[in-house]
Design a protein around this motif. Structure first.
Motif, mmCIF file in Angstrom:
data_model
loop_
_atom_site.group_PDB
_atom_site.id
_atom_site.type_symbol
_atom_site.label_atom_id
_atom_site.label_comp_id
_atom_site.label_asym_id
_atom_site.label_seq_id
_atom_site.Cartn_x
_atom_site.Cartn_y
_atom_site.Cartn_z
ATOM 1 N N GLN A 27 1.123 -1.153 0.292
ATOM 2 C CA GLN A 27 0.196 -0.118 0.093
ATOM 3 C C GLN A 27 1.040 1.780 -0.179
ATOM 4 O OE1 GLN A 27 -2.909 0.466 -0.757
ATOM 5 N NE2 GLN A 27 -3.670 2.657 0.591
ATOM 6 N N LEU A 28 1.792 1.307 0.659
ATOM 7 C CA LEU A 28 2.674 2.190 0.730
ATOM 8 C C LEU A 28 3.235 2.931 -0.495
ATOM 9 C CD1 LEU A 28 4.055 4.376 2.540
ATOM 10 C CD2 LEU A 28 5.835 3.004 3.101
ATOM 11 N N MET A 29 4.116 1.985 -1.224
ATOM 12 C CA MET A 29 4.265 2.055 -2.451
ATOM 13 C C MET A 29 3.867 2.588 -3.714
ATOM 14 S SD MET A 29 5.562 -1.571 -4.761
ATOM 15 C CE MET A 29 3.692 -1.819 -5.178
ATOM 16 N N VAL A 30 2.231 1.866 -3.655
ATOM 17 C CA VAL A 30 1.012 2.280 -4.487
ATOM 18 C C VAL A 30 0.902 4.185 -4.129
ATOM 19 C CG1 VAL A 30 -1.461 2.379 -4.813
ATOM 20 C CG2 VAL A 30 0.006 0.544 -4.778
ATOM 21 N N VAL A 31 1.059 4.356 -2.660
ATOM 22 C CA VAL A 31 0.381 5.781 -2.768
ATOM 23 C C VAL A 31 1.572 6.689 -2.590
ATOM 24 C CG1 VAL A 31 0.438 7.777 -0.558
ATOM 25 C CG2 VAL A 31 -0.816 5.127 -0.596
ATOM 26 N N GLY A 146 -6.181 0.706 11.756
ATOM 27 C CA GLY A 146 -5.319 1.969 11.917
ATOM 28 C C GLY A 146 -3.300 2.158 10.978
ATOM 29 N N ILE A 147 -3.615 0.891 11.031
ATOM 30 C CA ILE A 147 -1.601 1.294 10.243
ATOM 31 C C ILE A 147 -1.803 1.516 8.907
ATOM 32 C CG2 ILE A 147 -0.002 -0.385 9.865
ATOM 33 C CD1 ILE A 147 -0.330 -1.801 12.171
ATOM 34 N N TYR A 148 -2.965 0.693 8.293
ATOM 35 C CA TYR A 148 -3.409 1.156 6.921
ATOM 36 C C TYR A 148 -3.502 2.359 7.001
ATOM 37 C CZ TYR A 148 -5.208 -0.248 2.078
ATOM 38 O OH TYR A 148 -5.091 -0.066 0.934
#
Length: 509
Positions: A27-31, A146-148
């Motif tokens: 998810q971090l990579m996409v954002v 929360g983390i996501y």
């Protein structure tokens, strides 16, 4: 009160927290990719000889493919299984990133960005729906989301820092190559760690008319807003795109209400809480996307910050988002109703936005920008966390991919609308201010000052609109979202395995 059949809680997957690490990394990579490329764009444009008229396609090609194919990607995740869709999406995204980093001309760059969008549309819904089906205990679900939510909200600002470092100290190509190790680690981890719960696939035949109508409708909508930013709202093609999107999306709704196995079961969006979340999230993203753009320009052009310094200037917002999501949202999610986190969260963010309407050329970072960013981060983090969780809560496992895709779709369409709408408002206010004041500016330095003042005046005019949009998002969250606080039972349901079902009371809508 009424009763609904919900599958009895199964034994939680022992590897679920390890799986969260790899899901969060993807998810971090996409954002990150959404903002990291913006920082590198001027350097890439110069190297590849991309014209000013065509440079928008580096961003637009990705946005159209990603926004247009999200619902299809979510349905594929439900059909193939989320783990398989997740790993394939990561592999494809890495390959497309390698192609973009190695680009030798504009066609290769645009193609790579479109391919990133295609695989991103498969990856993003699969990631969110994996969380939805793996974390069924209310307290654990609150922590996981929360983390996501913190990553979904704060990742864009991290992209500004990383993009600045890579562009300034290495080369713009590394803003693409950096995705490859992210993707390889996340894919390998997911392959070995994630064990998807059985019985959650939707093996119904693919709704081809729904795929075509939704993809074309969303592409027309996103392109209409993107084109409005550069060509104006009265441009014939812009108007044509909006008309086409309305017709196509209305036809999509009609088809979905009649086919046996719809791409987007209307039960997913017509449920009051989910409908309220998709709408309020989309509006909040409209406000936030415009703000990222304005603050980036303000800090670099008006304040003269370097790309790296600009990225670090956004750090308080990231810290605020992480704190709001993991400390406020997660701790209160199981104690209060989601609307009591979402509504106040959006209002706190609106207060931060309100401070930014006071921006001037000489505004102090510490006195004005810092507190505004902290409030924005805290508010958005607190609101995003329950929104992400509730958007997939209570959805049948076979629909979790497409429900997750709707979260991403509301964000993607909101981003396109926000960038175009607020940019247009800002540009109009800037032009008007300069036209009124440039006559009295006799020297070159006075003219430059008028132009900078006009630019800041444009930003503050648009930020006033963003304040209003956030207040509306808060009102929608408080009005539509009427779910109570999550109980401690499993939160995902299934039509399958009726023998394992138990009756759990829920509030009737």
């Amino acid at each position: 009160m009424s009763e609904t059949a919900v599958k009895a809680p199964s034994v939680p997957d022992a590897n679920r927290w390890k799986a969260l690490v790899f899901i969060a990394l993807a998810q971090l990579m996409v954002v990150l990719d959404a903002t990291i490329v913006n920082i590198a764009l001027p350097s890439a444009q110069q190297d590849l000889g991309i014209s000013d008229g065509n440079r928008q396609w580096v961003v637009t090609a990705y946005a159209l493919a990603f926004g247009g194919l999200l619902l299809f990607g979510g349905r594929i995740a439900d059909l193939w299984g989320r783990k398989k869709a997740f790993v394939v999406g990561l592999g494809g995204f890495a390959a497309a990133s390698a192609l973009g980093g190695a680009a030798t001309n504009e066609a290769m760059m645009f193609g790579a960005r479109a391919l990133q969008g295609v695989f991103g549309a498969l990856l993003a819904p699969a990631a969110l729906s994996l969380l939805a089906v793996m974390f069924t205990d209310a307290k654990e679900r609150a922590k996981a989301f929360g983390i996501y939510g913190a990553i979904a909200g704060g990742g864009g600002a991290v992209g500004l820092i990383l993009g600045g470092f890579l562009t300034e100290y290495l080369d713009w190509r590394w803003t693409f190559f950096v995705n490859i190790p992210f993707a390889i680690i996340a894919a390998a981890g997911a392959y070995f760690v994630i064990r998807e719960p059985e019985g959650g696939r939707n093996r119904s035949p693919l709704d081809i008319p729904g795929v075509i109508l939704s993809t074309l409708g969303l592409v027309a909508l996103v392109y209409g807003f993107t084109r409005a930013e550069s060509e104006g709202w009265s441009d014939a093609v812009t108007v044509g795109m909006f008309v086409a999107s309305v017709v196509l999306l209305l036809a999509f709704v009609v088809v979905e209400s009649r086919v046996k196995a719809p791409l987007l079961p209307l039960r997913v969006v017509t449920e009051r809480n989910r409908g309220g979340i998709y709408l309020s999230l989309g509006l909040a993203i409209i406000a936030m996307f415009g703000l990222f753009l304005f603050l980036t320009y303000y800090l670099q052009i008006v304040k003269g910050y370097s790309p790296v310094k600009t990225g670090f200037a956004f750090l308080p917002m990231i810290v605020g988002m992480i704190t709001g999501s993991t400390q406020i949202g997660t701790r209160l999610m199981t104690r209060v109703a989601p609307r009591l986190l979402m509504g106040p969260g959006f209002l706190v963010a609106a207060l931060g936005m309100l401070l930014l309407t006071q921006l001037e050329i000489g505004s102090s970072y510490a006195a004005l920008l810092l507190p505004a960013m902290v409030l924005l981060g805290l508010g958005m983090g607190t609101a995003f966390m329950p929104a992400m969780s509730l958007a997939t809560q209570g959805v049948e496992p076979r629909d979790s991919g497409v429900a997750s895709a709707m979260v991403n779709t509301s964000q993607q369409v909101g981003g396109a609308i926000g960038t175009a709408l607020l940019n247009t408002i800002a540009a109009s206010a800037t032009t008007s201010y300069i036209a009124d004041h440039i006559v009295g500016a006799t020297s070159r330095s006075q003219q430059q000052l008028v132009q900078l003042e006009g630019m800041v005046r444009g930003y503050t005019s648009a930020i006033w609109f963003a304040v209003g949009i956030l207040v509306v998002a808060a009102a929608i969250a408080l009005t539509f979202v009427n779910a109570g606080r999550p109980n401690m039972a499993a939160v995902t349901g299934s039509d399958a395995d009726a023998a394992d079902e138990v009756k759990i009371p829920v509030v009737a809508h």
